[in-house]
Motif scaffolding. Structure first.
Motif, PDB file in Angstrom:
ATOM      1  N   ILE A  42      56.196  47.443  33.095  1.00 42.80           N
ATOM      2  CA  ILE A  42      56.163  45.859  33.404  1.00 42.80           C
ATOM      3  C   ILE A  42      55.753  45.909  34.902  1.00 42.80           C
ATOM      4  O   ILE A  42      55.098  45.018  35.515  1.00 42.80           O
ATOM      5  N   ILE A  43      56.472  46.620  35.816  1.00 42.12           N
ATOM      6  CA  ILE A  43      56.096  46.712  37.332  1.00 42.12           C
ATOM      7  C   ILE A  43      54.754  47.011  37.370  1.00 42.12           C
ATOM      8  O   ILE A  43      54.055  46.502  38.134  1.00 42.12           O
ATOM      9  N   VAL A  44      54.407  48.119  36.702  1.00 46.96           N
ATOM     10  CA  VAL A  44      52.890  48.552  36.922  1.00 46.96           C
ATOM     11  C   VAL A  44      51.993  47.452  36.401  1.00 46.96           C
ATOM     12  O   VAL A  44      50.889  47.191  36.935  1.00 46.96           O
ATOM     13  N   SER A  45      52.210  46.716  35.371  1.00 49.77           N
ATOM     14  CA  SER A  45      51.535  45.808  35.009  1.00 49.77           C
ATOM     15  C   SER A  45      51.510  44.647  35.858  1.00 49.77           C
ATOM     16  O   SER A  45      50.480  43.964  36.156  1.00 49.77           O
ATOM     17  N   GLY A  46      52.792  44.214  36.440  1.00 53.38           N
ATOM     18  CA  GLY A  46      52.714  43.206  37.790  1.00 53.38           C
ATOM     19  C   GLY A  46      51.686  43.664  39.088  1.00 53.38           C
ATOM     20  O   GLY A  46      51.035  42.952  39.284  1.00 53.38           O
ATOM     21  N   ILE A  47      51.963  44.988  39.404  1.00 56.45           N
ATOM     22  CA  ILE A  47      51.413  45.379  40.635  1.00 56.45           C
ATOM     23  C   ILE A  47      49.748  45.242  40.332  1.00 56.45           C
ATOM     24  O   ILE A  47      48.935  44.779  41.416  1.00 56.45           O
ATOM     25  N   PHE A  48      49.214  46.090  39.167  1.00 54.50           N
ATOM     26  CA  PHE A  48      47.927  46.242  39.165  1.00 54.50           C
ATOM     27  C   PHE A  48      47.167  44.929  38.255  1.00 54.50           C
ATOM     28  O   PHE A  48      46.012  45.107  37.781  1.00 54.50           O
ATOM     29  N   ASN A  49      48.032  44.195  37.902  1.00 54.03           N
ATOM     30  CA  ASN A  49      47.505  42.819  37.056  1.00 54.03           C
ATOM     31  C   ASN A  49      46.852  43.577  35.784  1.00 54.03           C
ATOM     32  O   ASN A  49      45.803  43.245  35.382  1.00 54.03           O
TER      33      ASN A  49
END
Length: 289
Positions: A253-260
């Motif tokens: 989820i954090i990766v999803s938020g950081i890299f859109n």
């Protein structure tokens, strides 16, 4: 140089730690993180038994057949989540019944039922006007879209599954390692098999909205497979699988938020990369030893 910086900023949806903290204050993100932890624990726990009992293709078939439940829910104007739960449960029990009552191999039965269910799902979906966009969400999921009802359903399946599996852990291990010996020892093998299939089907149903039909099997298989590389002792294997499932979900989820990026595929990508890293680590250690 300026062009490069502009591209880099647009690629990164979150440019600083303050942006990340701000993102975590949104209710949808908080629900997604809670859902990721619950599904990670549920997937890790059930996945431990799925991999050892060679039921990976079973969960894969149940996940794909869930498309029929979603299509029926939309056609009947009922929340797809409420249609998914009974549909996957009935589908899972019927598949296990066919495997028990025919001379066909389990892979043949699963392929037949999966193909038939998928064909029905695609036909039903084609009857729904303007459903193409939502179909993509069904196929690949969106954990950021889960609501409080989804969290409650996931928690209920997790609590029910934990009580059943942990209270019968010794019998479950014996059934997993050698069903014939378990039968001789008085373990109700058939009852435990069907209850486990019901749990597995419900877990797939509650995870569909988060990771989609195409990726739901990864939640069950990859964390458990990673844990299996790290320990051959069942209790440690079970605990590691749960930890890997929950931590990789949050990281995704954090990766999803950081890299859109899309949230479901991001979680599965993190789980896959973690599996590769653990595999390489143990290979290098074996060579060094």
């Amino acid at each position: 140089m300026d062009f490069f910086n502009d591209c880099q900023i647009s690629w990164l949806a979150i440019a600083s730690s303050n942006d990340l903290v701000s993102l975590l204050t949104f209710p949808f993100m908080q629900r997604a993180i809670v859902g990721a932890v619950l599904m990670g624990i549920l997937g890790g726990m059930l996945g431990s038994f799925v991999t050892l009992r060679q039921l990976s293709f079973f969960s894969h078939a149940v996940g794909h057949a869930a498309l029929v439940g979603v299509a029926l829910g939309v056609l009947l104007q009922i929340n797809p989540t409420w249609m998914l739960l009974p549909f996957t449960l009935v589908f899972g029990v019927i598949v296990l019944y066919f495997i028990d009552k025919t001379d066909l191999g389990s892979d043949s039965v699963l392929s037949i039922v999966l193909s038939g269910a998928l064909a029905i799902g695609v036909i039903l979906t084609s009857l729904i006007k303007g459903y193409r966009g939502n179909l993509m969400a069904v196929l690949f999921g969106d954990i950021l879209a889960i609501d409080t009802i989804d969290l409650i359903l996931t928690l209920l399946v997790l609590v029910g599954g934990s009580i059943f599996l942990l209270s019968t852990l010794r019998q479950q291990i014996l059934l997993t390692l050698n069903p014939d010996v378990a039968q001789v020892q008085g373990v109700p093998v058939q009852l435990y098999r069907y209850v486990f299939v019901v749990l597995l089907s419900l877990a797939v149903a509650v995870a569909i909205k988060a990771v989609g039909v195409l990726l739901v099997n990864a939640f069950l298989v990859i964390p458990a497979s990673t844990a299996k590389l790290m320990s051959h002792h069942f209790s440690r294997f079970l605990v590691i699988s749960v930890i890997v499932g929950s931590i990789s979900s949050i990281a995704g989820i954090i990766v999803s938020g950081i890299f859109n990026l899309a949230s479901g595929p991001s979680i599965v990508l993190v789980q896959f990369l973690l599996f590769i890293a653990v595999f390489i680590w143990f290979k290098l250690n074996l060579k060094a030893a």
